[in-house]
Every structure is written in structure tokens, then in C-alpha cells.
Design a protein around this motif. Structure first.
Motif, PDB file in Angstrom:
ATOM      1  N   ILE A 153      40.375  26.524  53.831  1.00 55.91           N
ATOM      2  CA  ILE A 153      39.072  26.987  53.344  1.00 55.91           C
ATOM      3  C   ILE A 153      38.776  26.423  51.954  1.00 55.91           C
ATOM      4  N   GLU A 154      39.790  26.422  51.092  1.00 56.79           N
ATOM      5  CA  GLU A 154      39.601  25.885  49.735  1.00 56.79           C
ATOM      6  C   GLU A 154      39.314  24.389  49.777  1.00 56.79           C
ATOM      7  N   GLN A 155      40.077  23.644  50.588  1.00 52.66           N
ATOM      8  CA  GLN A 155      39.899  22.195  50.653  1.00 52.66           C
ATOM      9  C   GLN A 155      38.540  21.808  51.232  1.00 52.66           C
ATOM     10  N   ARG A 156      38.045  22.604  52.150  1.00 56.11           N
ATOM     11  CA  ARG A 156      36.770  22.288  52.783  1.00 56.11           C
ATOM     12  C   ARG A 156      35.578  22.867  52.019  1.00 56.11           C
ATOM     13  N   GLY A 157      35.843  23.509  50.891  1.00 60.37           N
ATOM     14  CA  GLY A 157      34.756  24.046  50.079  1.00 60.37           C
ATOM     15  C   GLY A 157      34.023  25.199  50.730  1.00 60.37           C
ATOM     16  N   LEU A 158      34.776  26.080  51.413  1.00 61.03           N
ATOM     17  CA  LEU A 158      34.159  27.147  52.199  1.00 61.03           C
ATOM     18  C   LEU A 158      34.408  28.541  51.617  1.00 61.03           C
ATOM     19  N   LEU A 159      34.742  28.619  50.344  1.00 61.50           N
ATOM     20  CA  LEU A 159      35.075  29.926  49.758  1.00 61.50           C
ATOM     21  C   LEU A 159      33.888  30.888  49.781  1.00 61.50           C
ATOM     22  N   SER A 160      32.686  30.383  49.575  1.00 63.23           N
ATOM     23  CA  SER A 160      31.526  31.282  49.576  1.00 63.23           C
ATOM     24  C   SER A 160      31.271  31.841  50.971  1.00 63.23           C
ATOM     25  N   GLN A 161      31.470  31.010  52.012  1.00 64.41           N
ATOM     26  CA  GLN A 161      31.321  31.501  53.387  1.00 64.41           C
ATOM     27  C   GLN A 161      32.394  32.537  53.710  1.00 64.41           C
ATOM     28  N   ALA A 162      33.613  32.303  53.209  1.00 63.08           N
ATOM     29  CA  ALA A 162      34.690  33.270  53.424  1.00 63.08           C
ATOM     30  C   ALA A 162      34.347  34.593  52.763  1.00 63.08           C
ATOM     31  N   LYS A 163      33.845  34.538  51.547  1.00 59.19           N
ATOM     32  CA  LYS A 163      33.476  35.760  50.834  1.00 59.19           C
ATOM     33  C   LYS A 163      32.387  36.531  51.580  1.00 59.19           C
ATOM     34  N   THR A 164      31.416  35.825  52.136  1.00 64.78           N
ATOM     35  CA  THR A 164      30.351  36.481  52.903  1.00 64.78           C
ATOM     36  C   THR A 164      30.934  37.243  54.089  1.00 64.78           C
ATOM     37  N   LEU A 165      31.880  36.620  54.785  1.00 63.12           N
ATOM     38  CA  LEU A 165      32.517  37.252  55.935  1.00 63.12           C
ATOM     39  C   LEU A 165      33.365  38.448  55.495  1.00 63.12           C
ATOM     40  N   GLN A 166      34.111  38.280  54.401  1.00 64.25           N
ATOM     41  CA  GLN A 166      34.976  39.353  53.907  1.00 64.25           C
ATOM     42  C   GLN A 166      34.162  40.560  53.453  1.00 64.25           C
ATOM     43  N   GLU A 167      33.020  40.298  52.855  1.00 64.99           N
ATOM     44  CA  GLU A 167      32.148  41.384  52.418  1.00 64.99           C
ATOM     45  C   GLU A 167      31.473  42.053  53.617  1.00 64.99           C
ATOM     46  N   ARG A 168      31.008  41.250  54.562  1.00 57.98           N
ATOM     47  CA  ARG A 168      30.302  41.787  55.725  1.00 57.98           C
ATOM     48  C   ARG A 168      31.164  42.773  56.518  1.00 57.98           C
ATOM     49  N   TYR A 169      32.461  42.448  56.665  1.00 58.02           N
ATOM     50  CA  TYR A 169      33.328  43.268  57.515  1.00 58.02           C
ATOM     51  C   TYR A 169      34.339  44.102  56.732  1.00 58.02           C
ATOM     52  N   ASN A 170      34.164  44.159  55.409  1.00 53.36           N
ATOM     53  CA  ASN A 170      35.054  44.959  54.551  1.00 53.36           C
ATOM     54  C   ASN A 170      36.518  44.594  54.805  1.00 53.36           C
ATOM     55  N   ILE A 171      36.821  43.314  54.609  1.00 51.44           N
ATOM     56  CA  ILE A 171      38.153  42.769  54.891  1.00 51.44           C
ATOM     57  C   ILE A 171      39.031  42.881  53.655  1.00 51.44           C
ATOM     58  N   SER A 172      40.219  43.452  53.819  1.00 46.42           N
ATOM     59  CA  SER A 172      41.220  43.541  52.758  1.00 46.42           C
ATOM     60  C   SER A 172      42.581  43.198  53.347  1.00 46.42           C
ATOM     61  N   GLY A 173      43.442  42.614  52.521  1.00 48.10           N
ATOM     62  CA  GLY A 173      44.776  42.290  53.015  1.00 48.10           C
ATOM     63  C   GLY A 173      45.449  41.255  52.135  1.00 48.10           C
ATOM     64  N   PHE A 174      46.244  40.395  52.771  1.00 49.60           N
ATOM     65  CA  PHE A 174      46.958  39.396  51.969  1.00 49.60           C
ATOM     66  C   PHE A 174      47.187  38.118  52.756  1.00 49.60           C
ATOM     67  N   ASN A 175      47.417  37.034  52.015  1.00 45.82           N
ATOM     68  CA  ASN A 175      47.772  35.747  52.607  1.00 45.82           C
ATOM     69  C   ASN A 175      49.284  35.716  52.820  1.00 45.82           C
ATOM     70  N   THR A 176      49.669  35.353  54.036  1.00 44.47           N
ATOM     71  CA  THR A 176      51.037  35.535  54.491  1.00 44.47           C
ATOM     72  C   THR A 176      51.762  34.206  54.672  1.00 44.47           C
ATOM     73  N   TYR A 177      53.084  34.320  54.873  1.00 44.74           N
ATOM     74  CA  TYR A 177      53.906  33.192  55.323  1.00 44.74           C
ATOM     75  C   TYR A 177      54.111  33.247  56.845  1.00 44.74           C
ATOM     76  N   GLY A 178      53.433  34.138  57.522  1.00 52.48           N
ATOM     77  CA  GLY A 178      53.534  34.273  58.967  1.00 52.48           C
ATOM     78  C   GLY A 178      52.899  35.581  59.391  1.00 52.48           C
ATOM     79  N   GLU A 179      52.413  35.639  60.616  1.00 58.49           N
ATOM     80  CA  GLU A 179      51.744  36.828  61.110  1.00 58.49           C
ATOM     81  C   GLU A 179      52.480  37.339  62.352  1.00 58.49           C
TER      82      GLU A 179
END
Length: 381
Positions: free
Chosen positions: A334-360
Motif C-alpha cells: 500500500i505504501e509503495q503504490r501510494g494508496l495510504l489515503s484509500q486505506a485510511k478511507t476504508l479503515q475509517e468506513r469500517y472502524n478497523i483496528s488492529g496490527f500489522n503482523t508477521y503472519g495471520e
């Protein structure tokens, strides 16, 4: 705040005392009885443990270190986020497994039984069909796959998701937090019993495979691949991408993943690092001799996720919280493709909270480069 279900708090202070105090101020509702936090590894963890324990006296607190934090206001770095859960809507119990390596089926059954009993005694709502399990694991352990399979075999069909702790992509030490202390080589298993409607889910954005390679030499225990197509692994991978081996980096791995086909689906096996001495590749997920890996074309990173979340809104109504374990390689893309603002819109729209992982983790399976989590609806289940 009389009908609070969950509250997300954030502190960007790098002082453990100030950060803990700021989180406590934001999570001030008297009904909050459980706090889940995710913190950058930049904090002095022993001090942070003391401060968090002091700030949240009388409240159960668990957490882990991250490769980045996620809030409804966008991605964060070098911060702590915490989610408070109201006892009116959630009965939550947690257990630590101090040695993932020694975790047996008997241990798994005892763990699930203890968690179930603790939730049952709170008499909130029936356990069956109203509960899910969340796991937080040491993200640099090589025992994640076996641990998850063992736990899943004892979980009696309870939906299960989770994430592996990070350390800001230093690949040195990852930690989980339980009852006042940080631990390594450990796992936390959390049972969440809730009145809220919810759905555990996982999605990736693989579009289609491109070219195949075969693992011809590997060490499964360390997740190290020495050869692809009988050539030094890093050299063959670089050749497939038409790049120089010295240019390989997490940024390159994020945009050019390898995937394994299981049934009719492809699942990414993310590369952790290049080992310069022998040009081997270390992975974040299980690899072994004989498996076929494919380079893959990736789809729009938001399309599958947005579709999944839209579908859940149509079924359950608006989300109170989407609690996520989101691979750090997705964030790099997302950072490399310059999509942080789109990510923020999605995170705000769906009230997304959590963390970036080394595996899911999803229902006993260890994954890479996915968005995995639970959709918790505002309405009751």
C-alpha cells in the motif's frame, strides 16, 4: 457512553508512563473489563509492562508487539493502540502458553476447557454460536503451524483467527503480553463470548499464478529454502523477477510474492529475508522440499476486502469494530503504490483496528499477506 461495546484508544507518546496514562484516559468507561493492546517494539518493554499493569488495575490486559499499528484514522507506527471491551457485551478469558514447542493435544484441550469455563461463569450468553477464539503468537517462532493445528483440533468448531507478533521489521525479537509481563516463544489464546453478531473472515488479493518453481532443497524447521529448481533460491527468485539479487528486499517481496496451491486456492508463502552467505531464502510460513510455488499476479489490494466487508454490512448491519490482523507486507504494498489515503478511507468506513503482523491465523491455518479478522456488528447477535 452508556451503551459502549468497544472503544479504540491510541497513544503516540514513546514514554511508557505517558502512553499508558493516555490510553487509560481514553478507555475510561466503567464497563470496560478487558483491554487488548498492540505496541511498537521501540518501547522499553519491561517498563511498559509495569506502566500498563498499573494503569489498568483490575482489568484483564493482553497484547503483543507489532510491525505497525492500525486505527480507524489510518496506519500508525511507533505507537500503541488499545481496544477496550464492555462487560455488557463481551465475556472474555485468556490463557498463555509459555512454550509453543511443547504444546500437546492434551494441553490444547485443557486450554480450551479453561477458557470456555471462565466465559461460561460470566453468564453472558451461550458459548456455542456466540464465541470466537483469537490467538497472538511469537512471530519469529517456527512452531506456529503445529501450534495452530493442535489448538484447532481441540476448539470444537469455534471460529478462530489471529496474528503473529512483529518487531517493526527488525526480525530480532517479538513478544506477547499476558498478566503484567512480555514473553517470547509463547502464545496467548483468547476466547471472546459476545452478544454481538460477528463473523470471522480472511481474504487476500491473489489474481492468478504466473510461473512455477519447485523447492528442491530446504530445511523445514527453520523455514529456509536453499534451492528453487535446483538453483540457489535467491538467485532463482531474482531471475524470475528479472532483478539483481542484491536488490531483493521486503519491498520487493511484498509486490512479488510466491504462493502455494491448496485445493483450488492459492495461499502466499511470504519471504522473510535473503541469507547472503548461501543465497537461501527464509520464509514466514511453512515450506519443505517438493512443494510447488508460483509467482502470482496480484489484484487490486482493496477490492476483495471491500467486497467482503460490504457483504457483512448487508448481513449484520454497520460494524462496531473490525478487529484485524493485517500482514505487514500488505502495508508495504500500500505504501509503495501510494494508496495510504484509500486505506485510511476504508479503515475509517469500517472502524478497523488492529496490527500489522508477521503472519495471520484462520481456523488452524497459518497464512501470509492476508487481511484476517473479525467483523463485530453494532447490533446484537
Amino acid at each position: 457512553m452508556s451503551d459502549v461495546k468497544t472503544v479504540t484508544a491510541i497513544s503516540r507518546s514513546e514514554d511508557p508512563s505517558i502512553a499508558s496514562h493516555e490510553l487509560r484516559q481514553q478507555l475510561c468507561d466503567s464497563d470496560i473489563s478487558f483491554v487488548l493492546f498492540y505496541c511498537s517494539s521501540i518501547y522499553p518493554l519491561d517498563d511498559l509492562a509495569l506502566q500498563m499493569t498499573s494503569a489498568f488495575t483490575g482489568i484483564d490486559v493482553v497484547g503483543c508487539t507489532t510491525a505497525g499499528e492500525i486505527t480507524p484514522n489510518g496506519y500508525e507506527q511507533h505507537s500503541i493502540i488499545a481496544i477496550g471491551f464492555s462487560s455488557k457485551y463481551f465475556a472474555i478469558s485468556a490463557q498463555i502458553v509459555e512454550s509453543m514447542e511443547k504444546f500437546s493435544l492434551i494441553d490444547a484441550q485443557e486450554t480450551v476447557n479453561k477458557l470456555t469455563e471462565a466465559c461460561y461463569l460470566k453468564k453472558l450468553t451461550p458459548i456455542k454460536s456466540n464465541s470466537f477464539i483469537l490467538t497472538l503468537l511469537d512471530g519469529l517462532s517456527s512452531d506456529e503451524e503445529q501450534f495452530l493445528v493442535t489448538l484447532n483440533s481441540a476448539s470444537a468448531g469455534i471460529p478462530h483467527f489471529g496474528g503473529s507478533a512483529g518487531d517493526d521489521i527488525h526480525l530480532a525479537k517479538t513478544h506477547v503480553f499476558y498478566q503484567g509481563s512480555f514473553f517470547q516463544n509463547a502464545a496467548i489464546v483468547i476466547m471472546v463470548n459476545t452478544k454481538c453478531a460477528f463473523e470471522v473472515f480472511s481474504c487476500n488479493h491473489i489474481k492468478e499464478p504466473i510461473s512455477k518453481v519447485v523447492v528442491t532443497a530446504a530445511h523445514a524447521e527453520s523455514r529456509t529454502v536453499y534451492e528453487l529448481n535446483a538453483e540457489p533460491a535467491a538467485l532463482e527468485y531474482a531471475r524470475l523477477l528479472n532483478v539483481k539479487v542484491e536488490d531483493l528486499s521486503p519491498a520487493v517481496f511484498a509486490l512479488n510474492p510466491l504462493a502455494v496451491k491448496v485445493g483450488s486456492q492459492y495461499y502466499i508463502r511470504a519471504i522473510q529475508k535473503v541469507n547472503e552467505v548461501d543465497h537461501s531464502l527464509t520464509f514466514y510460513c511453512a515450506v519443505d522440499v517438493g512443494i510447488v510455488l508460483s509467482t502470482v499476479e496480484m489484484d487490486d489490494i482493496f477490492s476483495t476486502l471491500n467486497g467482503a466487508l460490504s457483504r457483512m454490512v448487508s448481513i449484520y448491519g454497520e460494524p462496531d469494530l473490525v478487529l484485524t490482523c493485517d500482514c505487514f507486507l500488505r502495508r508495504l504494498e500500500i505504501e509503495q503504490r501510494g494508496l495510504l489515503s484509500q486505506a485510511k478511507t476504508l479503515q475509517e468506513r469500517y472502524n478497523i483496528s488492529g496490527f500489522n503482523t508477521y503472519g495471520e491465523h484462520i481456523d488452524g491455518t497459518h497464512l501470509n499477506q492476508t487481511f484476517t479478522g473479525v467483523f463485530i456488528a453494532r447490533g446484537d447477535g
